[in-house]
Enzyme design. Structure first.
Site, PDB file in Angstrom:
ATOM      1  NE  ARG A  37      -3.364   0.239   2.819  1.00  0.00           N
ATOM      2  CZ  ARG A  37      -3.912  -0.502   3.785  1.00  0.00           C
ATOM      3  NH1 ARG A  37      -4.090   0.340   4.950  1.00  0.00           N
ATOM      4  NH2 ARG A  37      -4.438  -1.775   4.545  1.00  0.00           N
ATOM      5  CG  HIS A  83      -6.767  -0.967  -4.963  1.00  0.00           C
ATOM      6  ND1 HIS A  83      -5.792  -1.144  -4.731  1.00  0.00           N
ATOM      7  CD2 HIS A  83      -6.789   0.658  -4.178  1.00  0.00           C
ATOM      8  CE1 HIS A  83      -4.831  -0.247  -4.080  1.00  0.00           C
ATOM      9  NE2 HIS A  83      -6.204   0.270  -3.475  1.00  0.00           N
ATOM     10  CE1 TYR A 127     -22.161  16.488 -11.769  1.00  0.00           C
ATOM     11  CE2 TYR A 127     -20.688  15.903 -10.048  1.00  0.00           C
ATOM     12  CZ  TYR A 127     -21.731  16.031 -11.197  1.00  0.00           C
ATOM     13  OH  TYR A 127     -23.914  16.334 -10.166  1.00  0.00           O
TER      14      TYR A 127
END
Length: 842
Positions: A37, A83, A127
């Site tokens: 990570r 993931h 968006y």
């Protein structure tokens, strides 16, 4: 079988030591965070989340020549396939790869609002749109495949994902990386592509290249927001050891601006670049707060005139202000100059390692050499296989008539294949290719194309064999590839590195300007409520004459009262220690000068914003001078811990301050004084006991800043320390005051000299059983005590009015009349010190 696999039968309980299980589980968790990570891989410079985003976009076909796709689609693919974490974490990582102010070479292109340098948040993922940038696609993904890099199963074994991307450029250095793991962190700065490629080529040509020559090729980081690095020592530390602090400044210049119609032009500081990762809006707000609090004088207005063409922040100055002085103040008090703490930590061979610059470059070169070898070997296998088929097709065309007769007379395809193999000595693959060959291949043009393809593949096979058989040829190909990437994606350096000569010239210029404005003598007044007033000696004398020279001995309610006065110069430093054991320095000239009737400013407001107001109660204020620096600072906590540190350790502290004393829970820094070897200390407890001991290296040695300090004296239950006084000769006295208002001046010559850590001697005999000692102060000839009661009343008592008494006599002198239940809350020795003297305080 169960025993071999270490599988326990259902319902069986195994007794395990708690500390062993916690240790094992914690280590597994820590390694999971480190490897899976938080830390980047030294080979492709990516963390798993970034690698998975890029690979998912590659699978979606979001190449630079394709239309943008919604970020929500990309995030969904990453979550569903590779993931299994939060969608916001994945989107944040994607956004950072788009932002040109976060990444030196953004790996993704974005369409929409992806945030700004003002820390404005990006639009929601539904968006915004994205696709691979040219550098991300070509330099990281163009060679992706199982033949080039290893693949592994994803989290549910339903997909394959690459362990590492076949990077053609050292992305770890180009874009840098930052992350916090368990017990370790990484913070690698970005660099210029052209300089890094030059360093790689130099290492290929000369593996024994000196560190100095390598640092000449890669002189320092190149931040996407520009700025200026002002000291090369931090760069050298980071590159040669893997860790260093790199000071970075914003870019500013002086201009003349027109404030408004009909107004005269004024000088202004125009900032066009900020240090890396500095929030512009927060920086402007910080300047405004400093101006409003009086920390910075001479600024008339601040305007942010930034637009899409670039950054431009105009700091308009007052007419009397000196631009270089104001700019230097902004460097010291705001993030316009900040340190980039480089920690070059990455996964090398699956293990976290702190790497030098040379090791990072070499790790990439080794990886790239391995990748090219695998790629060329796989390409050679494919080329050989194709040539093998082409040889069969050419043979068939050369014996076309015989082949047609054979096929015409064969009873079936299987017999034809076997006969053809025996007749022309063909393999199974060649025979199958001939049988599948369409009739159009018999035309002359097709036969020419077949021959041309064969010749080209033969040349390619020879080249591949040369590359795989000769390492020098392989490295030549690698250098050619690096030069090609530099030509296509390289650009000019954005961050300037200041030379040593420029730094010296700038310091001399600033010193000359400051010398023109000579140091001013000033008076500092510290009040009981924590305020500080700074005024000229003449203004202080006028105020004193108005207030009257006689001290008021009667208790009365007042708004605030001065506890300490220091006479110093504006260039000297003030040392401020908080009750939490933190130390800060403050230039006296930075304290705003107060007006005639002003009560001053809270001293805690002049400290960094990180100091909370409730924890920033000042324990001591001290003027640092050359005569005081050889002395040691003695710190004493409420629970009796004592510590000795050289005063020189507290000069020129950074804005973060210094932890001078480590405190236990419930304890606080209560008293400080200055002392040298040969002096003595007197410490008093609330039970009326005094301990007198020598200050020397055996009895009270200086210790490190992280230590708590030993016990000064033994305390009984419900007892605490109420005072610490420095003694310099046998004629010294101390003043003892109880909560009920009884006081006495005690000669210290009658106190026995003991060792630190002792019980002490009973020195104050109480007239009331419920009474306790609340204060012990020094007793100078012309001193005054400022006494504050629980009812909020204050009185100033001349020390000369308090009688001298021995330690065997009960104190019978009372400071004044008290109401029922009213007791003394605090007592402070009011002092007036010039810039060469130092008084103890608590």
């Amino acid at each position: 079988m169960a025993d071999q696999l270490n599988i326990l039968p259902a319902g069986q309980v195994v007794i395990t030591a708690l500390h062993s299980e916690v240790q094992r589980s914690y280590l597994e968790y820590a390694m999971s965070v480190i490897v899976g990570r938080a830390l980047p891989d030294a080979r492709d410079g990516l963390k798993p989340v970034h690698r998975r985003i890029l690979y998912a976009m590659h699978e979606l076909g979001l190449t630079p020549d394709r239309p943008f796709r919604k970020c929500a689609r990309v995030v969904g693919d990453v979550l569903g396939k590779y993931h299994p974490h939060g969608d916001q974490a994945v989107y944040d990582a994607l956004v950072r790869m788009v932002q040109d102010f976060s990444s030196r070479y953004p790996l993704l292109d974005g369409h929409g609002n992806f945030g700004s340098v003002d820390n404005d948040p990006p639009a929601a993922m539904r968006y915004t749109e994205t696709r691979l940038a040219a550098v991300g696609h070509e330099a990281l993904l163009s060679e992706i495949g199982e033949a080039t890099v290893d693949f592994t199963d994803n989290f549910d074994n339903s997909q394959q994902e690459p362990v590492v991307l076949p990077a053609q450029l050292p992305n770890l250095l180009l874009n840098g990386s930052s992350g916090i793991a368990v017990g370790m962190a990484t913070n690698i700065p970005p660099h210029n592509l052209g300089e890094v490629v030059d360093g790689l080529i130099a290492l290929i040509d000369r593996p024994d290249l000196s560190d100095r020559a390598l640092l000449d090729l890669i002189p320092g980081p190149d931040f996407p927001t520009g700025g200026e690095i002002i000291d090369r020592k931090g760069i050298e530390d980071a590159y040669l050891t893997g860790r260093g602090s790199i000071p970075v400044r914003g870019i500013a210049q002086f201009e003349e601006v027109q404030p408004g119609r009909g107004r005269q032009r004024r000088s202004a500081i125009v900032v066009t670049e900020l240090p890396y990762q500095v929030n512009k809006a927060a920086w402007i707000e910080k300047i405004a707060d400093l101006v409003n609090n009086g920390r910075i004088e001479g600024i008339a207005d601040i305007r942010d005139e930034s637009d899409r063409d670039g950054m431009r922040v105009v700091i308009e100055l007052k007419r009397e202000a000196q631009p270089p002085v104001i700019l230097d103040t902004l460097y010291r008090l705001t993030p316009l100059q900040s340190n980039f703490g480089a920690i070059m930590l990455a996964l090398d061979g699956g293990q976290p390692r702190q790497l030098t610059l040379r090791q990072m470059l070499q790790a990439f070169l080794d990886f790239r050499e391995t990748t090219l070898t695998r790629q060329y070997r796989h390409e050679l296998e494919k080329t050989d296989a194709r040539l093998h088929l082409l040889e069969g097709l050419r043979l068939a065309l050369d014996h076309l008539d015989e082949l047609i007769d054979l096929l015409r007379n064969a009873p079936d395809g299987t017999t034809a294949k076997v006969t053809m193999q025996e007749t022309f000595d063909l393999s199974d693959r060649q025979a199958d290719a001939i049988l599948a060959m369409p009739l159009r291949r018999l035309t002359g043009l097709e036969r020419d194309n077949l021959q041309q393809e064969y010749e080209e593949l033969a040349q390619r096979r020879d080249r591949l064999q040369q590359l795989l058989g000769d390492r020098r040829e392989l490295l030549k190909a690698l250098k050619k590839e690096l030069r090609s990437r530099k030509k296509k994606f390289g650009d000019q350096r954005r961050t300037r590195i200041q030379s040593e000569a420029e730094r010296v010239e700038e310091s001399q210029h600033l010193a000359e300007i400051l010398a023109e404005h000579q140091e001013e003598e000033t008076v500092l007044e510290f009040t009981q409520k924590g305020y500080v007033r700074r005024s000229s000696p003449r203004a202080y004398q006028r105020r004193q004459s108005r207030q009257g020279a006689e001290a008021e001995a009667e208790f009365q309610e007042v708004e605030d009262v001065t506890l300490q006065v220091d006479i110093a110069t504006t260039s000297q430093e003030l040392l401020v220690l908080t009750r939490e054991g933190k130390a800060y320095t403050l230039t006296i000239g930075d304290i705003p000068a107060t007006q005639r009737q002003s009560k001053g400013v809270p001293l805690v407001n002049l400290l960094p914003n990180a100091v909370p107001s409730e924890a920033g109660v000042v324990a001591v204020q001290r003027v640092l001078t050359e005569t005081a620096l050889p002395q040691d600072l003695i710190m004493l906590t409420r629970q009796g811990r004592i510590k000795r540190l050289p005063l020189a350790d507290f000069t020129h502290l950074t804005g973060r301050g210094l932890t001078a004393l480590k405190l236990k829970e419930g304890d606080e820094l209560a008293y400080t004084t200055l002392a040298t070897t040969g002096d003595q200390l007197a410490i008093a407890t609330s039970g009326g006991r005094l301990l007198r001991f020598n200050v020397d290296d055996d009895n009270l040695p200086p210790i490190g800043r992280a230590a708590q300090g030993p016990q000064a004296l033994r305390l009984r239950k419900q007892e605490c320390v109420v005072g610490c006084v420095r003694l310099q000769n046998e004629r010294d006295c101390v003043t003892l005051i109880s909560a009920a208002g009884f006081a006495q001046r005690l000669p210290t010559a009658g106190l026995p000299i003991a060792l630190r850590g002792g019980l002490g001697t009973q020195a104050f005999l109480f007239k009331q059983k419920t009474d306790t000692l609340v204060a012990m102060t020094a007793a100078p000839q012309q001193g005054e005590l400022t006494v504050v009661t629980t009812a909020g009343r204050v009185a100033q008592i001349a020390l000369s009015t308090i009688p001298r008494q021995g330690r065997t006599t009960s104190a019978n002198y009372r400071l004044g009349k008290f109401d029922r239940g009213e007791r003394i809350e605090s007592v402070t020795l009011t002092t007036v010190a010039d810039n060469e003297s130092q008084q103890s305080s608590g």
